[in-house]
Write an enzyme that holds these catalytic residues in place. Sequence first.
Site, PDB file in Angstrom:
ATOM      1  N   GLU A   1     -22.651  -9.908 -74.716  1.00  0.00           N
ATOM      2  CA  GLU A   1     -21.426  -9.913 -75.540  1.00  0.00           C
ATOM      3  C   GLU A   1     -20.729  -8.584 -75.322  1.00  0.00           C
ATOM      4  O   GLU A   1     -21.306  -7.526 -75.587  1.00  0.00           O
ATOM      5  CB  GLU A   1     -21.734 -10.092 -77.027  1.00  0.00           C
ATOM      6  CG  GLU A   1     -22.140 -11.498 -77.380  1.00  0.00           C
ATOM      7  CD  GLU A   1     -22.235 -11.729 -78.896  1.00  0.00           C
ATOM      8  OE1 GLU A   1     -21.457 -11.117 -79.660  1.00  0.00           O
ATOM      9  OE2 GLU A   1     -23.102 -12.517 -79.299  1.00  0.00           O
TER      10      GLU A   1
ATOM     11  N   ASN B   1     -23.921 -15.640 -83.775  1.00  0.00           N
ATOM     12  CA  ASN B   1     -24.501 -15.691 -85.118  1.00  0.00           C
ATOM     13  C   ASN B   1     -24.769 -17.135 -85.554  1.00  0.00           C
ATOM     14  O   ASN B   1     -25.701 -17.412 -86.309  1.00  0.00           O
ATOM     15  CB  ASN B   1     -23.557 -15.022 -86.121  1.00  0.00           C
ATOM     16  CG  ASN B   1     -23.403 -13.527 -85.857  1.00  0.00           C
ATOM     17  OD1 ASN B   1     -24.258 -12.910 -85.219  1.00  0.00           O
ATOM     18  ND2 ASN B   1     -22.317 -12.939 -86.343  1.00  0.00           N
TER      19      ASN B   1
ATOM     20  N   TYR C   1     -18.696  -4.160 -78.899  1.00  0.00           N
ATOM     21  CA  TYR C   1     -17.243  -4.381 -79.029  1.00  0.00           C
ATOM     22  C   TYR C   1     -16.593  -3.048 -79.364  1.00  0.00           C
ATOM     23  O   TYR C   1     -17.181  -2.237 -80.065  1.00  0.00           O
ATOM     24  CB  TYR C   1     -16.948  -5.369 -80.167  1.00  0.00           C
ATOM     25  CG  TYR C   1     -17.516  -6.752 -79.930  1.00  0.00           C
ATOM     26  CD1 TYR C   1     -16.824  -7.685 -79.170  1.00  0.00           C
ATOM     27  CD2 TYR C   1     -18.748  -7.124 -80.470  1.00  0.00           C
ATOM     28  CE1 TYR C   1     -17.335  -8.959 -78.951  1.00  0.00           C
ATOM     29  CE2 TYR C   1     -19.270  -8.397 -80.250  1.00  0.00           C
ATOM     30  CZ  TYR C   1     -18.557  -9.305 -79.495  1.00  0.00           C
ATOM     31  OH  TYR C   1     -19.066 -10.563 -79.272  1.00  0.00           O
TER      32      TYR C   1
ATOM     33  N   ASN D   1     -30.325 -14.516 -81.345  1.00  0.00           N
ATOM     34  CA  ASN D   1     -29.106 -13.727 -81.220  1.00  0.00           C
ATOM     35  C   ASN D   1     -29.092 -12.589 -82.240  1.00  0.00           C
ATOM     36  O   ASN D   1     -29.325 -12.824 -83.434  1.00  0.00           O
ATOM     37  CB  ASN D   1     -27.882 -14.622 -81.480  1.00  0.00           C
ATOM     38  CG  ASN D   1     -26.579 -13.845 -81.485  1.00  0.00           C
ATOM     39  OD1 ASN D   1     -26.123 -13.392 -80.442  1.00  0.00           O
ATOM     40  ND2 ASN D   1     -25.993 -13.651 -82.670  1.00  0.00           N
ATOM     41  N   GLU D   2     -28.843 -11.368 -81.765  1.00  0.00           N
ATOM     42  CA  GLU D   2     -28.677 -10.193 -82.641  1.00  0.00           C
ATOM     43  C   GLU D   2     -29.662 -10.191 -83.800  1.00  0.00           C
ATOM     44  O   GLU D   2     -29.261 -10.060 -84.964  1.00  0.00           O
ATOM     45  CB  GLU D   2     -27.217 -10.108 -83.146  1.00  0.00           C
ATOM     46  CG  GLU D   2     -26.229  -9.845 -82.028  1.00  0.00           C
ATOM     47  CD  GLU D   2     -24.813  -9.526 -82.481  1.00  0.00           C
ATOM     48  OE1 GLU D   2     -24.488  -9.698 -83.678  1.00  0.00           O
ATOM     49  OE2 GLU D   2     -24.017  -9.104 -81.618  1.00  0.00           O
TER      50      GLU D   2
ATOM     51  N   GLU E   1     -18.835 -20.014 -78.576  1.00  0.00           N
ATOM     52  CA  GLU E   1     -19.637 -20.202 -79.792  1.00  0.00           C
ATOM     53  C   GLU E   1     -18.965 -21.265 -80.658  1.00  0.00           C
ATOM     54  O   GLU E   1     -17.736 -21.421 -80.621  1.00  0.00           O
ATOM     55  CB  GLU E   1     -19.712 -18.865 -80.556  1.00  0.00           C
ATOM     56  CG  GLU E   1     -20.492 -18.959 -81.867  1.00  0.00           C
ATOM     57  CD  GLU E   1     -20.823 -17.608 -82.482  1.00  0.00           C
ATOM     58  OE1 GLU E   1     -20.425 -16.564 -81.921  1.00  0.00           O
ATOM     59  OE2 GLU E   1     -21.499 -17.606 -83.539  1.00  0.00           O
TER      60      GLU E   1
ATOM     61  N   GLN F   1     -15.117 -13.690 -76.357  1.00  0.00           N
ATOM     62  CA  GLN F   1     -15.596 -14.967 -75.918  1.00  0.00           C
ATOM     63  C   GLN F   1     -14.589 -15.524 -74.919  1.00  0.00           C
ATOM     64  O   GLN F   1     -13.853 -14.741 -74.334  1.00  0.00           O
ATOM     65  CB  GLN F   1     -15.803 -15.871 -77.124  1.00  0.00           C
ATOM     66  CG  GLN F   1     -16.874 -15.276 -78.078  1.00  0.00           C
ATOM     67  CD  GLN F   1     -17.349 -16.235 -79.173  1.00  0.00           C
ATOM     68  OE1 GLN F   1     -17.010 -17.402 -79.197  1.00  0.00           O
ATOM     69  NE2 GLN F   1     -18.127 -15.716 -80.109  1.00  0.00           N
TER      70      GLN F   1
HETATM   71  O1  AHR Z   1     -18.784 -12.912 -80.725  1.00  0.00           O
HETATM   72  C1  AHR Z   1     -18.657 -12.863 -82.109  1.00  0.00           C
HETATM   73  C2  AHR Z   1     -19.956 -12.499 -82.800  1.00  0.00           C
HETATM   74  O2  AHR Z   1     -20.253 -11.154 -82.514  1.00  0.00           O
HETATM   75  C3  AHR Z   1     -21.193 -13.247 -82.385  1.00  0.00           C
HETATM   76  O3  AHR Z   1     -21.365 -14.431 -83.060  1.00  0.00           O
HETATM   77  C4  AHR Z   1     -22.288 -12.287 -82.736  1.00  0.00           C
HETATM   78  O4  AHR Z   1     -23.415 -12.427 -81.913  1.00  0.00           O
HETATM   79  C5  AHR Z   1     -21.644 -10.916 -82.648  1.00  0.00           C
HETATM   80  O5  AHR Z   1     -21.865 -10.177 -83.771  1.00  0.00           O
END
Ligand code: AHR
Length: 497
Positions: free
Chosen positions: A291, A71, A243, A171-172, A26, A348
Amino acid sequence: LQAKMVLDKNYEIAKVDERIYGSFIEHLGRAVYGGIYEPGHPQADEQGFRKDVLELVRELRVPIVRYPGGNMVSAYNWEDGVGPEDERPRRLELAWRTIETNEVGTNEFADWAKKAGADVMMAVNLGTRGIDAARNLIEYTNHPGGTYWSELRKSHGYDHPHNIKTWCLGNEMDGPWQVGHKTPYEYGRIAEETGKAMKLVDPSIELVACGSSNTDMPTFPEYEATTLDLAYEQVDFISLHQYYGNRTNDPASYLAKNMDMDHFIRTVRSTCDYIKAKKRSKKTINLSFDEWNVWYHSNEADKRIEPWTVAPPQLEDVYNFEDALLVGSMLITFLQHADRVKMACMAQLVNVIAPIMTENNGKAWKQTIFYPYMHASLFGRGVSLKPVLSSPKYDSKEFTDVPYLDCAAVYSEENKEVTIFIVNKNLTDSIPLTADLRSFEGYHLAEHLVLAHDDLKAVNTAVKEEVVPHSKGQSTLEEGILKSNLEKTSWNVIRLK
Ligand code: AHR
């Protein structure tokens, strides 16, 4: 404590789609600027890409890389990143509150991915923009020539189209933090209409719709259901993001968190199939876990970062040994769902919550999580098999009935290889395993790799790699019976040839 297993080459789950070993770059922190790209660095190539970083990416054999966000994409004008470099605007980057210089954009990234041996998974902006910007971008990247946007690409020095096959519709979009955050209805409609226009430009593409940003989202799993109800025709994948962190320093619960991931996958899969049944459709939607990782170490430091600077050190988690174990268990979870999880991106790849770190003007080095990721990517290609495992279990504060052992196995008939991945989550004891592998006649034990360390909190640095695998795992294979001693808190890769 002991465990038993039967592994038979006929117990197939599915062929592993190699794209589950994807990753993500990103425009965030030092992922691009100071990560993959650092023109002044002694290792920089003619385009400014760091050759030492490329080498580590190739070591991981990353098949596909998601780009440019995250994001960031939700307020990104892709046109800013193409054409003569000195005419590209500096912009306020709203997601991470930095300055985006646009020195790297779509064409440069496509070049970088080629050098890395990876395909690009491109995300379009469905936050501040929509159908028009997306259809122009795909005309720019994928149309051969003779039209405004394809000729513009040619005038930028790219005669041949990039032919990007995999696209994320935003995205999200379920997240209130997202610029242009949308309700499920708003998102489902724009995903359908944007996807329709993009597939009119290039019908060969595959589209990924946003699902939930994590299992705690209040709209999970309604977001997936409504989105798919509205966009089923155009969409091929639904995305999952997750995450984990060990914020309460409770390793027993932390190492069990892939059980939450397993539940997430099962729920999304059922949701897809519910909509499939509702629509009387023959089409099956697959899962793109685009992700996933550990992310929490850097949260406090990030609060102190000065806004509106170029490439500050954001999200620079330094991973410890227990993080590598959970990463291993998450990879095992993907393999266990190889029939539906067809893509996944470790988030990432460089500097930002990443297996690869760089020092500005200095070294590139491997974090602890590099190793399970590399082992899975190198040896986890073939058919995912279903091990019939009986493992002792434990209860933790957050989970009950957690098997001490997580296991997945991949068989490649072509390469005549079988690889068994096992995590032992027991904090104090090793676990002996007896496995019946008699269906693999003629195979012998090739190696037993282990990642282990006495200190769960041990980390690697640019100066010293403290956590590295060794190949002295304790295993024997006699007459088709494998006997292994799985060290306490260890990642194991047992390979037969
Ligand atoms: O990977 C970091 C961030 O985590 C990304 O930009 C977003 O999509 C997620 O919230």
